[in-house]
Design a protein around this motif. Structure first.
Motif, PDB file in Angstrom:
ATOM      1  N   MET A  21      20.150 -36.071  24.524  1.00 10.63           N
ATOM      2  CA  MET A  21      19.277 -36.503  23.459  1.00 10.63           C
ATOM      3  C   MET A  21      18.784 -35.311  22.630  1.00 10.63           C
ATOM      4  SD  MET A  21      18.124 -39.304  22.253  1.00 10.63           S
ATOM      5  CE  MET A  21      16.856 -40.489  22.173  1.00 10.63           C
ATOM      6  N   MET A  22      18.514 -34.190  23.272  1.00 11.07           N
ATOM      7  CA  MET A  22      18.045 -33.016  22.544  1.00 11.07           C
ATOM      8  C   MET A  22      19.117 -32.506  21.587  1.00 11.07           C
ATOM      9  SD  MET A  22      14.959 -32.394  22.982  1.00 11.07           S
ATOM     10  CE  MET A  22      14.674 -30.713  22.514  1.00 11.07           C
ATOM     11  N   GLY A  23      20.393 -32.674  21.946  1.00 15.39           N
ATOM     12  CA  GLY A  23      21.464 -32.252  21.052  1.00 15.39           C
ATOM     13  C   GLY A  23      21.410 -33.004  19.732  1.00 15.39           C
ATOM     14  N   LEU A  24      21.091 -34.286  19.798  1.00  7.24           N
ATOM     15  CA  LEU A  24      20.964 -35.097  18.586  1.00  7.24           C
ATOM     16  C   LEU A  24      19.816 -34.593  17.721  1.00  7.24           C
ATOM     17  CD1 LEU A  24      21.657 -37.595  16.865  1.00  7.24           C
ATOM     18  CD2 LEU A  24      20.075 -38.872  18.306  1.00  7.24           C
ATOM     19  N   PHE A  25      18.686 -34.310  18.337  1.00  2.00           N
ATOM     20  CA  PHE A  25      17.541 -33.803  17.580  1.00  2.00           C
ATOM     21  C   PHE A  25      17.850 -32.455  16.944  1.00  2.00           C
ATOM     22  CE2 PHE A  25      14.735 -36.533  20.414  1.00  2.00           C
ATOM     23  CZ  PHE A  25      14.556 -37.502  19.431  1.00  2.00           C
ATOM     24  N   GLN A  26      18.523 -31.586  17.685  1.00  2.00           N
ATOM     25  CA  GLN A  26      18.879 -30.277  17.135  1.00  2.00           C
ATOM     26  C   GLN A  26      19.824 -30.432  15.951  1.00  2.00           C
ATOM     27  OE1 GLN A  26      20.330 -28.395  20.679  1.00  2.00           O
ATOM     28  NE2 GLN A  26      18.339 -27.517  21.190  1.00  2.00           N
ATOM     29  N   GLU A  27      20.748 -31.363  16.047  1.00  2.00           N
ATOM     30  CA  GLU A  27      21.671 -31.623  14.943  1.00  2.00           C
ATOM     31  C   GLU A  27      20.912 -32.152  13.723  1.00  2.00           C
ATOM     32  OE1 GLU A  27      25.199 -31.524  12.962  1.00  2.00           O
ATOM     33  OE2 GLU A  27      24.810 -30.774  14.976  1.00  2.00           O
ATOM     34  N   LEU A  28      19.969 -33.045  13.947  1.00  8.77           N
ATOM     35  CA  LEU A  28      19.168 -33.565  12.837  1.00  8.77           C
ATOM     36  C   LEU A  28      18.334 -32.478  12.177  1.00  8.77           C
ATOM     37  CD1 LEU A  28      17.993 -36.984  14.283  1.00  8.77           C
ATOM     38  CD2 LEU A  28      19.608 -36.605  12.420  1.00  8.77           C
ATOM     39  N   VAL A  29      17.789 -31.570  12.964  1.00  3.99           N
ATOM     40  CA  VAL A  29      17.009 -30.465  12.412  1.00  3.99           C
ATOM     41  C   VAL A  29      17.914 -29.550  11.591  1.00  3.99           C
ATOM     42  CG1 VAL A  29      15.684 -28.404  12.992  1.00  3.99           C
ATOM     43  CG2 VAL A  29      15.183 -30.559  14.137  1.00  3.99           C
ATOM     44  N   ALA A  30      19.127 -29.299  12.072  1.00  2.00           N
ATOM     45  CA  ALA A  30      20.073 -28.457  11.330  1.00  2.00           C
ATOM     46  C   ALA A  30      20.455 -29.112   9.999  1.00  2.00           C
ATOM     47  CB  ALA A  30      21.319 -28.193  12.173  1.00  2.00           C
ATOM     48  N   ILE A  31      20.680 -30.418  10.024  1.00  2.00           N
ATOM     49  CA  ILE A  31      21.002 -31.141   8.788  1.00  2.00           C
ATOM     50  C   ILE A  31      19.824 -31.077   7.826  1.00  2.00           C
ATOM     51  CG2 ILE A  31      21.435 -33.434   7.827  1.00  2.00           C
ATOM     52  CD1 ILE A  31      23.032 -34.010  10.426  1.00  2.00           C
ATOM     53  N   GLN A  32      18.632 -31.258   8.366  1.00  2.01           N
ATOM     54  CA  GLN A  32      17.429 -31.196   7.538  1.00  2.01           C
ATOM     55  C   GLN A  32      17.312 -29.827   6.872  1.00  2.01           C
ATOM     56  OE1 GLN A  32      13.820 -32.042   9.649  1.00  2.01           O
ATOM     57  NE2 GLN A  32      12.531 -31.375   7.993  1.00  2.01           N
ATOM     58  N   ARG A  33      17.592 -28.778   7.610  1.00  3.00           N
ATOM     59  CA  ARG A  33      17.501 -27.420   7.057  1.00  3.00           C
ATOM     60  C   ARG A  33      18.489 -27.247   5.901  1.00  3.00           C
ATOM     61  NH1 ARG A  33      19.014 -24.464  11.265  1.00  3.00           N
ATOM     62  NH2 ARG A  33      16.958 -24.629  12.179  1.00  3.00           N
ATOM     63  N   GLU A  34      19.718 -27.717   6.080  1.00  2.00           N
ATOM     64  CA  GLU A  34      20.729 -27.598   5.029  1.00  2.00           C
ATOM     65  C   GLU A  34      20.321 -28.363   3.771  1.00  2.00           C
ATOM     66  OE1 GLU A  34      23.480 -25.671   4.939  1.00  2.00           O
ATOM     67  OE2 GLU A  34      22.733 -24.862   6.826  1.00  2.00           O
ATOM     68  N   ILE A  35      19.826 -29.562   3.950  1.00  2.00           N
ATOM     69  CA  ILE A  35      19.395 -30.363   2.800  1.00  2.00           C
ATOM     70  C   ILE A  35      18.224 -29.689   2.103  1.00  2.00           C
ATOM     71  CG2 ILE A  35      18.371 -32.568   2.091  1.00  2.00           C
ATOM     72  CD1 ILE A  35      19.945 -33.853   4.427  1.00  2.00           C
ATOM     73  N   TYR A  36      17.276 -29.189   2.883  1.00  6.87           N
ATOM     74  CA  TYR A  36      16.107 -28.526   2.306  1.00  6.87           C
ATOM     75  C   TYR A  36      16.525 -27.335   1.454  1.00  6.87           C
ATOM     76  CZ  TYR A  36      11.914 -25.708   1.945  1.00  6.87           C
ATOM     77  OH  TYR A  36      10.885 -24.949   1.459  1.00  6.87           O
ATOM     78  N   LEU A  37      17.409 -26.498   1.999  1.00  2.00           N
ATOM     79  CA  LEU A  37      17.838 -25.301   1.263  1.00  2.00           C
ATOM     80  C   LEU A  37      18.596 -25.675  -0.012  1.00  2.00           C
ATOM     81  CD1 LEU A  37      18.901 -23.014   4.243  1.00  2.00           C
ATOM     82  CD2 LEU A  37      16.829 -22.844   2.833  1.00  2.00           C
ATOM     83  N   ALA A  38      19.463 -26.681   0.085  1.00  2.00           N
ATOM     84  CA  ALA A  38      20.199 -27.121  -1.099  1.00  2.00           C
ATOM     85  C   ALA A  38      19.241 -27.702  -2.146  1.00  2.00           C
ATOM     86  CB  ALA A  38      21.260 -28.148  -0.711  1.00  2.00           C
ATOM     87  N   PHE A  39      18.293 -28.498  -1.687  1.00  2.00           N
ATOM     88  CA  PHE A  39      17.336 -29.103  -2.611  1.00  2.00           C
ATOM     89  C   PHE A  39      16.463 -28.027  -3.269  1.00  2.00           C
ATOM     90  CE2 PHE A  39      13.556 -31.871  -3.489  1.00  2.00           C
ATOM     91  CZ  PHE A  39      14.187 -32.681  -4.419  1.00  2.00           C
ATOM     92  N   ALA A  40      16.060 -27.033  -2.505  1.00  2.00           N
ATOM     93  CA  ALA A  40      15.241 -25.943  -3.059  1.00  2.00           C
ATOM     94  C   ALA A  40      16.010 -25.199  -4.147  1.00  2.00           C
ATOM     95  CB  ALA A  40      14.819 -24.989  -1.947  1.00  2.00           C
ATOM     96  N   ASP A  41      17.309 -24.978  -3.946  1.00  2.00           N
ATOM     97  CA  ASP A  41      18.127 -24.332  -4.971  1.00  2.00           C
ATOM     98  C   ASP A  41      18.171 -25.171  -6.239  1.00  2.00           C
ATOM     99  OD1 ASP A  41      18.703 -22.151  -3.382  1.00  2.00           O
ATOM    100  OD2 ASP A  41      20.672 -22.922  -2.748  1.00  2.00           O
ATOM    101  N   ARG A  42      18.333 -26.466  -6.085  1.00  2.00           N
ATOM    102  CA  ARG A  42      18.435 -27.358  -7.246  1.00  2.00           C
ATOM    103  C   ARG A  42      17.106 -27.449  -7.996  1.00  2.00           C
ATOM    104  NH1 ARG A  42      22.398 -26.041  -5.275  1.00  2.00           N
ATOM    105  NH2 ARG A  42      24.225 -27.273  -4.839  1.00  2.00           N
ATOM    106  N   ILE A  43      16.026 -27.477  -7.268  1.00  2.00           N
ATOM    107  CA  ILE A  43      14.712 -27.485  -7.924  1.00  2.00           C
ATOM    108  C   ILE A  43      14.518 -26.169  -8.686  1.00  2.00           C
ATOM    109  CG2 ILE A  43      12.204 -27.482  -7.517  1.00  2.00           C
ATOM    110  CD1 ILE A  43      13.494 -30.224  -7.342  1.00  2.00           C
ATOM    111  N   GLY A  44      15.017 -25.079  -8.123  1.00  2.00           N
ATOM    112  CA  GLY A  44      14.973 -23.795  -8.827  1.00  2.00           C
ATOM    113  C   GLY A  44      15.749 -23.844 -10.132  1.00  2.00           C
ATOM    114  N   ASP A  45      16.906 -24.524 -10.113  1.00  2.00           N
ATOM    115  CA  ASP A  45      17.683 -24.698 -11.344  1.00  2.00           C
ATOM    116  C   ASP A  45      16.874 -25.451 -12.392  1.00  2.00           C
ATOM    117  OD1 ASP A  45      19.816 -23.446 -10.109  1.00  2.00           O
ATOM    118  OD2 ASP A  45      20.903 -25.323  -9.685  1.00  2.00           O
ATOM    119  N   PHE A  46      16.208 -26.505 -11.958  1.00  2.00           N
ATOM    120  CA  PHE A  46      15.365 -27.274 -12.877  1.00  2.00           C
ATOM    121  C   PHE A  46      14.239 -26.404 -13.425  1.00  2.00           C
ATOM    122  CE2 PHE A  46      11.344 -29.668 -13.195  1.00  2.00           C
ATOM    123  CZ  PHE A  46      11.611 -30.346 -14.374  1.00  2.00           C
ATOM    124  N   ALA A  47      13.618 -25.603 -12.560  1.00  2.00           N
ATOM    125  CA  ALA A  47      12.506 -24.757 -12.983  1.00  2.00           C
ATOM    126  C   ALA A  47      12.958 -23.733 -14.032  1.00  2.00           C
ATOM    127  CB  ALA A  47      11.888 -24.055 -11.782  1.00  2.00           C
TER     128      ALA A  47
END
Length: 70
Positions: free
Chosen positions: A1-27
């Motif tokens: 079960m912890m492997g699933l949570f770790q995978e979700l956290v890793a996915i969240q990190r990737e989305i966050y970083l990509a979204f932050a880059d895109r918001i920077g483009d907008f800014a």
């Protein structure tokens, strides 16, 4: 079960970083169409974030397991 949570956290990190880059483009450009195009990423980020540990899910899961054992 912890492997699933770790995978979700890793996915969240990737989305966050990509979204932050895109918001920077907008800014930098002030182009509102960029922001509208990136909104689905924000929705996806929120959905993945809601599945990660926290938000009292662990407390509810533990409480439920203890009640079943009693």
């Amino acid at each position: 079960m912890m492997g699933l949570f770790q995978e979700l956290v890793a996915i969240q990190r990737e989305i966050y970083l990509a979204f932050a880059d895109r918001i920077g483009d907008f800014a930098k450009t002030g182009n509102w169409s960029l922001l509208v195009a990136y909104l689905p990423m924000g929705i996806l980020f929120g959905a993945v974030h809601a599945l990660t540990p926290g938000h009292s899910k662990a407390v509810f899961a533990t409480y439920g397991n203890d009640r079943e054992r009693a």
